[in-house]
Design a protein around this motif. Sequence first.
Motif, PDB file in Angstrom:
ATOM      1  N   THR A  32      41.246 -23.098 -90.880  1.00 41.02           N
ATOM      2  CA  THR A  32      41.718 -22.800 -89.632  1.00 41.02           C
ATOM      3  C   THR A  32      42.545 -23.518 -88.969  1.00 41.02           C
ATOM      4  N   VAL A  33      43.863 -23.145 -88.297  1.00 39.56           N
ATOM      5  CA  VAL A  33      44.639 -24.165 -87.483  1.00 39.56           C
ATOM      6  C   VAL A  33      44.568 -23.247 -86.244  1.00 39.56           C
ATOM      7  N   PHE A  34      44.360 -24.102 -85.150  1.00 41.70           N
ATOM      8  CA  PHE A  34      44.785 -23.520 -83.629  1.00 41.70           C
ATOM      9  C   PHE A  34      46.156 -23.702 -83.281  1.00 41.70           C
ATOM     10  N   ARG A  35      46.748 -22.827 -82.743  1.00 45.26           N
ATOM     11  CA  ARG A  35      47.954 -23.147 -82.090  1.00 45.26           C
ATOM     12  C   ARG A  35      47.615 -22.861 -80.578  1.00 45.26           C
ATOM     13  N   LEU A  36      47.903 -24.011 -79.771  1.00 45.97           N
ATOM     14  CA  LEU A  36      47.719 -24.038 -78.349  1.00 45.97           C
ATOM     15  C   LEU A  36      49.102 -24.027 -77.712  1.00 45.97           C
ATOM     16  N   LEU A  37      49.094 -23.379 -76.670  1.00 45.61           N
ATOM     17  CA  LEU A  37      50.556 -23.230 -75.827  1.00 45.61           C
ATOM     18  C   LEU A  37      50.137 -23.744 -74.420  1.00 45.61           C
ATOM     19  N   VAL A  38      50.735 -24.745 -74.057  1.00 44.08           N
ATOM     20  CA  VAL A  38      50.497 -25.576 -72.952  1.00 44.08           C
ATOM     21  C   VAL A  38      51.833 -26.066 -72.113  1.00 44.08           C
ATOM     22  N   THR A  39      51.753 -26.561 -71.042  1.00 44.20           N
ATOM     23  CA  THR A  39      52.958 -27.046 -70.330  1.00 44.20           C
ATOM     24  C   THR A  39      52.580 -28.450 -69.879  1.00 44.20           C
ATOM     25  N   ASP A  40      53.620 -29.389 -69.948  1.00 51.23           N
ATOM     26  CA  ASP A  40      53.427 -30.803 -69.433  1.00 51.23           C
ATOM     27  C   ASP A  40      53.837 -30.799 -68.071  1.00 51.23           C
ATOM     28  N   GLN A  41      53.588 -32.171 -67.406  1.00 50.81           N
ATOM     29  CA  GLN A  41      53.918 -32.313 -66.124  1.00 50.81           C
ATOM     30  C   GLN A  41      55.132 -32.098 -65.478  1.00 50.81           C
ATOM     31  N   GLY A  43      56.554 -29.194 -66.336  1.00 48.32           N
ATOM     32  CA  GLY A  43      56.930 -27.885 -66.576  1.00 48.32           C
ATOM     33  C   GLY A  43      57.246 -27.514 -67.619  1.00 48.32           C
ATOM     34  N   ASN A  44      57.334 -28.174 -68.658  1.00 52.30           N
ATOM     35  CA  ASN A  44      57.949 -27.724 -69.920  1.00 52.30           C
ATOM     36  C   ASN A  44      56.828 -27.086 -70.740  1.00 52.30           C
ATOM     37  N   GLN A  45      57.117 -25.976 -71.409  1.00 48.88           N
ATOM     38  CA  GLN A  45      55.947 -25.246 -72.001  1.00 48.88           C
ATOM     39  C   GLN A  45      56.597 -25.649 -73.572  1.00 48.88           C
ATOM     40  N   PHE A  46      55.184 -25.993 -74.549  1.00 45.38           N
ATOM     41  CA  PHE A  46      55.562 -26.065 -75.761  1.00 45.38           C
ATOM     42  C   PHE A  46      54.227 -25.719 -76.525  1.00 45.38           C
ATOM     43  N   SER A  47      54.438 -25.758 -78.033  1.00 45.54           N
ATOM     44  CA  SER A  47      53.227 -25.521 -78.732  1.00 45.54           C
ATOM     45  C   SER A  47      52.728 -26.851 -79.295  1.00 45.54           C
ATOM     46  N   ILE A  48      51.081 -26.859 -79.393  1.00 45.62           N
ATOM     47  CA  ILE A  48      50.461 -27.577 -80.289  1.00 45.62           C
ATOM     48  C   ILE A  48      49.503 -27.210 -81.511  1.00 45.62           C
ATOM     49  N   LEU A  49      49.706 -27.528 -82.534  1.00 47.72           N
ATOM     50  CA  LEU A  49      48.993 -27.133 -83.732  1.00 47.72           C
ATOM     51  C   LEU A  49      47.945 -28.227 -83.954  1.00 47.72           C
ATOM     52  N   ALA A  50      46.845 -27.646 -83.815  1.00 44.80           N
ATOM     53  CA  ALA A  50      45.312 -28.543 -84.097  1.00 44.80           C
ATOM     54  C   ALA A  50      44.871 -28.406 -85.551  1.00 44.80           C
ATOM     55  N   THR A  51      44.967 -29.353 -86.326  1.00 45.14           N
ATOM     56  CA  THR A  51      44.527 -29.340 -87.746  1.00 45.14           C
ATOM     57  C   THR A  51      42.953 -29.231 -87.586  1.00 45.14           C
ATOM     58  N   PRO A  52      42.791 -28.731 -88.893  1.00 45.65           N
ATOM     59  CA  PRO A  52      41.208 -28.528 -89.156  1.00 45.65           C
ATOM     60  C   PRO A  52      40.405 -29.486 -89.038  1.00 45.65           C
ATOM     61  N   ASP A  53      40.811 -30.918 -89.080  1.00 53.34           N
ATOM     62  CA  ASP A  53      39.859 -31.845 -88.908  1.00 53.34           C
ATOM     63  C   ASP A  53      40.129 -32.638 -87.679  1.00 53.34           C
ATOM     64  N   SER A  54      40.852 -32.049 -86.686  1.00 53.23           N
ATOM     65  CA  SER A  54      41.273 -32.638 -85.490  1.00 53.23           C
ATOM     66  C   SER A  54      40.031 -32.686 -84.769  1.00 53.23           C
ATOM     67  N   ASP A  55      40.084 -33.775 -83.525  1.00 51.00           N
ATOM     68  CA  ASP A  55      39.152 -33.784 -82.363  1.00 51.00           C
ATOM     69  C   ASP A  55      38.626 -32.479 -81.818  1.00 51.00           C
ATOM     70  N   SER A  56      37.261 -32.252 -81.500  1.00 51.32           N
ATOM     71  CA  SER A  56      36.854 -31.133 -80.545  1.00 51.32           C
ATOM     72  C   SER A  56      37.810 -30.612 -79.622  1.00 51.32           C
ATOM     73  N   LEU A  57      38.149 -29.230 -79.699  1.00 50.87           N
ATOM     74  CA  LEU A  57      39.049 -28.757 -78.702  1.00 50.87           C
ATOM     75  C   LEU A  57      38.125 -28.401 -77.199  1.00 50.87           C
ATOM     76  N   TRP A  58      36.975 -28.696 -77.167  1.00 48.37           N
ATOM     77  CA  TRP A  58      36.186 -28.682 -75.888  1.00 48.37           C
ATOM     78  C   TRP A  58      36.308 -26.846 -75.720  1.00 48.37           C
ATOM     79  N   HIS A  59      35.841 -26.634 -74.554  1.00 44.95           N
ATOM     80  CA  HIS A  59      35.912 -25.220 -74.229  1.00 44.95           C
ATOM     81  C   HIS A  59      37.054 -24.971 -73.261  1.00 44.95           C
ATOM     82  N   LEU A  60      38.184 -24.876 -73.603  1.00 46.10           N
ATOM     83  CA  LEU A  60      39.433 -24.688 -72.911  1.00 46.10           C
ATOM     84  C   LEU A  60      39.614 -23.843 -72.238  1.00 46.10           C
ATOM     85  N   GLU A  61      40.086 -24.010 -71.025  1.00 47.08           N
ATOM     86  CA  GLU A  61      40.034 -22.984 -69.731  1.00 47.08           C
ATOM     87  C   GLU A  61      41.450 -22.835 -69.346  1.00 47.08           C
ATOM     88  N   THR A  62      42.134 -21.639 -69.186  1.00 49.58           N
ATOM     89  CA  THR A  62      43.375 -21.413 -68.926  1.00 49.58           C
ATOM     90  C   THR A  62      43.680 -22.081 -67.508  1.00 49.58           C
TER      91      THR A  62
END
Length: 692
Positions: A32-41, A43-62
């Motif tokens: 399982t790979v997670f695709r995260l959609l985020v914006t930086d400081q 205001g640029n929006q970009f994608s992040i792919l989280a590898t299966p062995d990546s650090d815990s993704l916490w309980h991410l909240e919009t």
Amino acid sequence: MDGIFADARPGARLDLSVEFITKRPLGCDGETVFRLLVTDQAGNQFSILATPDSDSLWHLETGETYEITGLLGADPVDTDPAVARECPHCGDHLRAGQAIDAAGSAVVEAAEKLGLDKRFGILDEKSSLKPVNEDSTTVDDWLPMRDDQPVETPDYVCRSCDRHVAERDLARDEEPVLENMQADASMEPANSMASPETVGLAAGGAKDITSFRENVSNGYTPESEAISDEGLFYDYYFETGGRTATDSLFAPRYAAAVSDHPFTGETEQYLSVGLDSTLSVEEFERPRLDLVAVLDVSGSMSSAFDQYYYDEQGRQREAESGNETKLEAATQSLCALTEQLHVEDRLGVVLYNHRAHVAKPLRDVGATDMPAIRQHIRDIAAGGSTNMEDGFEAAVDMLADGTTGHGIERRVIFMTDMMPNTGETGAAELTERFADAAVDGIHTTFIGMGLDANAELADTVSGIRGANHYFIHSADEFEQRLGEEFDYMVTPLVYDLDLELDATGYEVEAVHGSPSADGASDQLMHVGTLFPSAKQDGKARGGVVLVRLTKTASDATLELQASWMERDGAEQTERVSVSMPDGESFGHDGVRKAVALARYARELRSWAGDVHDRADNATGVDDWLLPDKRGEHERESVPLVVPDEYRERFDGLRGYLTAEMDAVGDDSLQQELDLLDMLCRPEAAREAEVSE
């Protein structure tokens, strides 16, 4: 963190703060790979792919802000098949390697599924993600140490089989594969493989014989299991000998020896397996840890560190005022252990006596007030019986939801005197519990506390996959040892090393230096786990397993097949042939030292086992069962006794070991001669020295 994603470069890492928008899971290549959609400081929006062995993704909240450390920049996958090279494995066309390939085939597949056509980020095992608490009055500004060099990308990648292919693999002439290679153990090593800057390897199980030495010096006869071969070998550095070039992480080296036993005169044949690696010291990096410390707080832990909780009459002893207790040593050692953790590691603490109590849930060290936790640890008091099973089950429950990969290690560290007396106490049943957890990727380290720590149980359970054990002589000494080898202690590198005799005329008589030695057959040697070890002048600490052979035919030939699995899951096999000498001979000083130490340990185990057997059988059986009757693992002291026949034998052993020390040029063997000197002294003189 004021970085913006526009600064990201392919293969380089970036620290920045982002606002989370959404998360989407994708099934890719069986993971399982997670695709995260985020914006930086900015205001640029970009994608992040989280590898299966990546650090815990916490309980991410919009809408919430998170800090990302070590985000890897990557460009979209270049599908241009213009590279005019063919895969040596499947024959299909290759493409040029990219930074994304370093993250694994699952991430590559995810990027292609999503149709990513702009630069994106990768959150992998070396990255971390933490929520930003803007209302907090304090700031955790600790940053993990990491390698800021760009990731190493493969030269080529096959579009069909996903294998990474190096330019040198395409350029070299066709060569026989490793499985079919015949090598002679006397071959000189290739220069590229002989560097003393590679990490050594040592078998799992015991990492010292501290309990044995300290029992003798304090006037007690130790358990025979307290002087295991692998524990004794780990006190010394071994020349490992020559080997052929290999691309494997593990690089076994073989040497033969023939020697007459100093007492029996019988000719003994040996094969040493030198334990070495191709992993450089600079490249070694311990994985991120999910670590649960399980601390024994039962009544026996309140006894003095340098005495037995039960004397030879089975009576409990109270700790004398001013004497350090086992619990004091354990809590000081646990505090020192926490100092070795990185902020991205996760720590939990379980206390147990007759029941288990989760004192600290599993949480990132960077998000934990560690000074406060250490103070709580120092305030722990002891009392109650010992339910080791409950303590372990509580730890496993905390770790069960995690994942284990070559970049993450889930480990339980037990700090105990190994004397369970309630719950499941059978050695076989406890071993099964630890073994079942190991199958799920949860490994165990046992830290034995006090002179009366049960060496027999420790020896039994530490043969499990991924396990090792230490005995503490003093908390200060253990703290120093943690600083020197903690990263090695928690990083198994090789599993299930099997050495099978594919030959006629030889059988395996015994194996020295492996906690799994009892599992050997007449044709097979097995070592469950190899851990990294330090080197000194090119010699590996504990870097040998010794196989004692029986020659069953005059025209015997020795062919071997070695197989093992490395931490990343790669399975390796190699075949070698070894020439055994006709007369007394040693392949090198490493095998000679190992033979001498194995003979020394056999003599001491025979003596200690005999004395304990005589003590157990000195009187009739008291089968009256009291409510507080001691369990099978609770040990009473046995005074130091050396019968005359053993004193004479030790005197001869002392002469033999002196000659071998001179022959191999290792003055550190003097500590064994000092121990033999003490055992050979008259009882009155020995008792006077102990009392001082």
